[in-house]
Enzyme design. Structure first.
Site, PDB file in Angstrom:
ATOM      1  N   LYS A  13       0.832  -1.209   0.000  1.00 48.70           N
ATOM      2  CA  LYS A  13       0.000   0.000   0.000  1.00 48.70           C
ATOM      3  C   LYS A  13       0.867   1.260   0.000  1.00 48.70           C
ATOM      4  CE  LYS A  13      -2.188  -0.913   3.909  1.00 48.70           C
ATOM      5  NZ  LYS A  13      -1.627  -2.210   4.348  1.00 48.70           N
ATOM      6  N   ARG A  88      -9.445   1.462   8.818  1.00 47.60           N
ATOM      7  CA  ARG A  88      -9.126   0.086   9.222  1.00 47.60           C
ATOM      8  C   ARG A  88     -10.254  -0.560  10.002  1.00 47.60           C
ATOM      9  NH1 ARG A  88      -3.135   0.876   9.119  1.00 47.60           N
ATOM     10  NH2 ARG A  88      -2.078  -1.080   9.523  1.00 47.60           N
ATOM     11  N   ARG A 127      12.998  -8.568   4.582  1.00 49.55           N
ATOM     12  CA  ARG A 127      13.375  -7.223   5.056  1.00 49.55           C
ATOM     13  C   ARG A 127      14.360  -7.337   6.217  1.00 49.55           C
ATOM     14  NH1 ARG A 127       7.971  -5.810   3.852  1.00 49.55           N
ATOM     15  NH2 ARG A 127       7.224  -6.182   5.956  1.00 49.55           N
ATOM     16  N   ARG A 146      -0.865  -8.731  13.579  1.00 50.96           N
ATOM     17  CA  ARG A 146      -1.413  -7.708  12.687  1.00 50.96           C
ATOM     18  C   ARG A 146      -2.333  -8.342  11.643  1.00 50.96           C
ATOM     19  NH1 ARG A 146       3.377  -4.696  10.248  1.00 50.96           N
ATOM     20  NH2 ARG A 146       1.951  -2.984   9.826  1.00 50.96           N
TER      21      ARG A 146
HETATM   22  P1  AMP Z   1       0.855   0.874   9.191  1.00 48.92           P
HETATM   23  O1  AMP Z   1       2.069   1.709   9.037  1.00 48.92           O
HETATM   24  O2  AMP Z   1      -0.305   1.358   8.354  1.00 48.92           O
HETATM   25  O3  AMP Z   1       1.095  -0.595   9.016  1.00 48.92           O
HETATM   26  O4  AMP Z   1       0.363   1.061  10.701  1.00 48.92           O
HETATM   27  C1  AMP Z   1       1.173   0.691  11.794  1.00 48.92           C
HETATM   28  C2  AMP Z   1       0.334   0.606  13.049  1.00 48.92           C
HETATM   29  O5  AMP Z   1      -0.254   1.881  13.330  1.00 48.92           O
HETATM   30  C3  AMP Z   1      -0.839  -0.350  13.000  1.00 48.92           C
HETATM   31  O6  AMP Z   1      -0.482  -1.683  13.275  1.00 48.92           O
HETATM   32  C4  AMP Z   1      -1.748   0.239  14.089  1.00 48.92           C
HETATM   33  O7  AMP Z   1      -1.246  -0.062  15.370  1.00 48.92           O
HETATM   34  C5  AMP Z   1      -1.567   1.730  13.876  1.00 48.92           C
HETATM   35  N1  AMP Z   1      -2.524   2.261  12.894  1.00 48.92           N
HETATM   36  C6  AMP Z   1      -2.230   2.801  11.678  1.00 48.92           C
HETATM   37  N2  AMP Z   1      -3.341   3.185  11.037  1.00 48.92           N
HETATM   38  C7  AMP Z   1      -4.373   2.858  11.862  1.00 48.92           C
HETATM   39  C8  AMP Z   1      -5.794   2.978  11.758  1.00 48.92           C
HETATM   40  N3  AMP Z   1      -6.369   3.489  10.669  1.00 48.92           N
HETATM   41  N4  AMP Z   1      -6.533   2.554  12.806  1.00 48.92           N
HETATM   42  C9  AMP Z   1      -5.971   2.043  13.911  1.00 48.92           C
HETATM   43  N5  AMP Z   1      -4.653   1.874  14.076  1.00 48.92           N
HETATM   44  C10 AMP Z   1      -3.846   2.284  13.058  1.00 48.92           C
END
Ligand code: AMP
Length: 190
Positions: A13, A88, A127, A146
């Site tokens: 993404k 999310r 990675r 996750r």
């Molecule tokens: P990402 O970089 O998008 O993988 O996000 C890393 C972490 O940030 C996730 O595992 C969540 O803990 C938190 N996070 C990011 N975006 C959201 C969201 N829209 N809702 C809730 N938690 C989020």
């Protein structure tokens, strides 16, 4: 144009969002990046989010809704944005729709990047093997958590957008340029 980049952790993404920023001038609105910036800056919001993020859990809806709302009203989002890692949960999707309607806008397309769990796990492992800076939540153990959260809380958001007829599904296991090309063709078609 407002797009949602959808898919499990490590689906690509962020990579495709960055390309869309370059090619279409749409800013990438990544709630994950915003939360990590808050952690780096040592803000109360960052401090409150860190433990949840490190263990692969979601931060509360109100937290991300607050930061996304503030960010979307910046002038660079005048022509729309690419939402990366947001919404999310269904609650976040509902609030996002409302926020856009209030501004006379809408989500135009939801691009789902489909990637098998095994491939996501292999990506994390490579990675790690490649060295480089490591995110606290970027390891096989936390990925499992996750992914659980993704299937339980996030995947249902696709149903929400499907009823609106907005979802296009792409094979996220294809090479990056191929995925980019498919996204480009879809965007040119709307
Ligand atoms: P990402 O970089 O998008 O993988 O996000 C890393 C972490 O940030 C996730 O595992 C969540 O803990 C938190 N996070 C990011 N975006 C959201 C969201 N829209 N809702 C809730 N938690 C989020």
């Amino acid at each position: 144009m407002n797009l949602v980049l959808f898919g499990p952790p490590g689906a690509g993404k962020g990579t495709q969002s960055k390309i869309l920023t370059e090619t279409r001038g749409l800013p990438q609105l990544s709630t994950g990046d915003m939360l990590r910036a808050a952690i780096m800056a040592g803000t109360p919001l960052g401090l409150a989010s860190k433990a949840l993020m490190d263990k692969g859990a979601l931060v509360p809806d109100e937290t991300v809704i607050g930061i996304i709302g503030e960010r979307y009203d910046q002038p660079d989002c005048a022509k729309g944005a690419v939402f990366d890692g947001f919404p999310r949960t269904i609650a976040q999707a509902v609030v996002l729709d409302k926020m856009l309607v209030e501004r006379g806008r809408k989500i135009d397309l939801v691009l789902e990047l489909k990637v098998d769990d095994g491939v996501l796990l292999d990506r994390v492992k490579s990675r790690i093997a490649a060295g480089g800076p490591q995110r606290a939540d970027d390891n096989p153990e936390t990925l499992k958590k996750r992914l659980e959260v993704y299937y339980q809380s996030t995947a249902p958001v696709l149903g929400f957008y499907r009823t609106q007829g907005k979802v296009k599904t792409l094979d996220g296991m294809k090479p990056i340029p191929e995925v980019t090309q498919q996204i480009s063709a879809l965007l040119d078609g709307i």
